[in-house]
Design a protein around this motif. Sequence first.
Motif, PDB file in Angstrom:
ATOM      1  N   ARG A   1       0.808  -1.220   0.000  1.00  0.00           N
ATOM      2  CA  ARG A   1       0.000   0.000   0.000  1.00  0.00           C
ATOM      3  C   ARG A   1       0.844   1.274   0.000  1.00  0.00           C
ATOM      4  O   ARG A   1       0.384   2.326  -0.413  1.00  0.00           O
ATOM      5  CB  ARG A   1      -0.942   0.005   1.196  1.00  0.00           C
ATOM      6  CG  ARG A   1      -0.254   0.076   2.545  1.00  0.00           C
ATOM      7  CD  ARG A   1      -1.266   0.153   3.674  1.00  0.00           C
ATOM      8  NE  ARG A   1      -0.598   0.194   4.970  1.00  0.00           N
ATOM      9  CZ  ARG A   1      -1.246   0.348   6.120  1.00  0.00           C
ATOM     10  NH1 ARG A   1      -2.559   0.478   6.127  1.00  0.00           N
ATOM     11  NH2 ARG A   1      -0.587   0.376   7.261  1.00  0.00           N
TER      12      ARG A   1
ATOM     13  N   LEU B   1      -8.982  -3.982  -4.367  1.00  0.00           N
ATOM     14  CA  LEU B   1      -8.086  -2.876  -4.040  1.00  0.00           C
ATOM     15  C   LEU B   1      -8.861  -1.572  -3.960  1.00  0.00           C
ATOM     16  O   LEU B   1      -9.984  -1.457  -4.451  1.00  0.00           O
ATOM     17  CB  LEU B   1      -6.999  -2.750  -5.115  1.00  0.00           C
ATOM     18  CG  LEU B   1      -6.184  -4.003  -5.435  1.00  0.00           C
ATOM     19  CD1 LEU B   1      -5.145  -3.693  -6.487  1.00  0.00           C
ATOM     20  CD2 LEU B   1      -5.540  -4.578  -4.188  1.00  0.00           C
TER      21      LEU B   1
ATOM     22  N   GLU C   1      -8.515  -3.450   0.245  1.00  0.00           N
ATOM     23  CA  GLU C   1      -9.687  -3.082   1.047  1.00  0.00           C
ATOM     24  C   GLU C   1     -10.458  -4.306   1.513  1.00  0.00           C
ATOM     25  O   GLU C   1     -11.118  -4.272   2.551  1.00  0.00           O
ATOM     26  CB  GLU C   1     -10.609  -2.167   0.245  1.00  0.00           C
ATOM     27  CG  GLU C   1     -10.020  -0.789  -0.002  1.00  0.00           C
ATOM     28  CD  GLU C   1     -11.043   0.196  -0.530  1.00  0.00           C
ATOM     29  OE1 GLU C   1     -12.100  -0.252  -1.028  1.00  0.00           O
ATOM     30  OE2 GLU C   1     -10.791   1.412  -0.439  1.00  0.00           O
TER      31      GLU C   1
ATOM     32  N   SER D   1      -3.484  -0.671  -2.167  1.00  0.00           N
ATOM     33  CA  SER D   1      -4.060  -0.856  -0.830  1.00  0.00           C
ATOM     34  C   SER D   1      -5.230  -1.829  -0.905  1.00  0.00           C
ATOM     35  O   SER D   1      -6.192  -1.609  -1.639  1.00  0.00           O
ATOM     36  CB  SER D   1      -4.532   0.488  -0.273  1.00  0.00           C
ATOM     37  OG  SER D   1      -5.108   0.326   1.000  1.00  0.00           O
TER      38      SER D   1
END
Length: 451
Positions: free
Chosen positions: A43, A125, A110, A108
Motif C-alpha cells: 500500500r 483494491l 480493502e 491498498s
Amino acid sequence: MDKEKERRATWVPGAVIVGAGPSGLAAAACLAVRGVPATVLERSDSLAFTWRHRMYDRLALHLPKRFCELPLLPFPEEYPTYPNKDQFVTYMERYAAASGVVPRFGASVEEAAFDEALGAWAVRLAGGEVLMAKWLVVATGENAEPHVPEFPGLRQFAGRVLHTCEYKSGEEFAGEKVLVVGCGNSGMEVSLDLCRYGAKPSMVVRNTVHVLPREMLGLSTFGIAMALLKWLPVQLVDRFILAAAHLSLGNTSQLGLRRPKTGPIELKNLTGRTPVLDVGTLDHIKSGKIKVVGAVKEVTRVGARLADGKEEQFDAIILATGYRSNVPSWLKHTVTEYYNATHTIDNSRSDKQSIEVTSLIIIDSRLVIKTRVTLYYGTNATSGMMTYQITFFKPRDRGDCHPSKMSSWGVGVKAKGTTLDTVKIGTAPPRVYDPACLSTTSGMPSATIDE
C-alpha cells in the motif's frame, strides 16, 4: 462473486502476497524458486515501509543477524552482528533485486475473501480493481497500524504528543521532561536515546516485564535459548535464562520492573509478549537518569497524574504503546480449519477405540493454536475405512479468541462408516503461539484446548 464481478476481475497466476516487508519478500522469493509466480501488493510507495519510515534512528536489530536473515540470501559479511536500520533496509532492497521481486506499490487492499464457487481468492483494491488468485499470502505483519490508546485528558495536554512511529531522535527533546508510556523494547530504547541527548525521561511501567541482557558471556541470549530448546523443555530453559539474567542485571523488581511469574520464552509462546533485551537502559535506570513511574491515571494540561496520586509536569509525551495488525479489517474469510482423513476400524476389538487428530488454527494472522482432538467410537462399527472431517468454527466475537474463552469455539464432526460416541477437544489448557517464533524453535510443542 456474481457474474458481473467475475467479468471485471483480473486473474493473476500463482499467489497474491499482501505486504512488501521482510515476510512478503521472503514468501515471494521462495515461491519463485519453486516456480510459483506471485503478485506482491504494497500500500505504501516503497518496500520495507515500516523499517524505512516508522523506526527511530538509533534502532538496530535486537538479535544477531544470523537469526534475522531472509531465506536464500545471507547478510553481507561486512555487516556488524547487529545491523542498524539503514543496513537492514539496504539488505532488503538487495534481496528484492536478487530475487526478482518487483512489488506493486500504492496497492491498498480493502477486502479479501475466498470465493467458494470459483475456488479462488478475490482481492479488492482501493479504487475497485479486483484480483483473483488461487492462493493468498498475508504478510502485513503485526505492526501495520500504530496503537494509540486514549488517556483521560490527553487532548488537553499543552505539550507535544507522538507515537514512537513518529519519533526519530532525542535531539529535538534535549533538556525536556518527557513521559514515555510503555516499557517494551521501543519504550526502553527511546528512553535511553532521550537520555543521551540530555532529556529527562520518565518511563511508565504498568505491568510485569521480563528484561534480559542482550548477550551473556559474549553470546546472544536468544541464541543460547534456541540452542538449549533443542534438548531441554521450555520451563527449564526459562529457569536457566532467568538465573543468568539475575547474575548479570540484578533484581529488576527493585527498579520497578517486576517479572511475570511465567518465564520469558513460555510467555512469548503463550501470549506473544516479547521480553526486553537490554542495551544499556537498565544502567540509566539504576543511576536515576531514567525514572520509572506507575500507570497514568489522567493527563493534565501540563503533565500527568499517576496512579499513586502524584502529579508531575512534562514537556512531551511519547507513546511507546506498540502496533496492531490490520488484517481483521480487510480479510473477510472466516478462519476455519478443515481436517480430512481416514482410519481403519478393527471390529474384532471389544474395547472402545479412538483416533487422535492434531490440527492448526490461525486467528487473524496473529495467533496460532495447535489442538488435539480425540474421537471415540463404539464397538458396533463395521469393518473398513472410516472417513471423517473435523471443522473448527471461529467465534464471531474476536474477544473470544482469548485462551480463557476457548469454550466458545464450536466443533463439528462428520464421519462415515461408524458411530461416534464421544468427541473430546484436548485434555489440557490451550496454548497460543506467535507464528514469528515458529521458524526459530525446534518445532511447536503440542498444545490442546480444554474440553
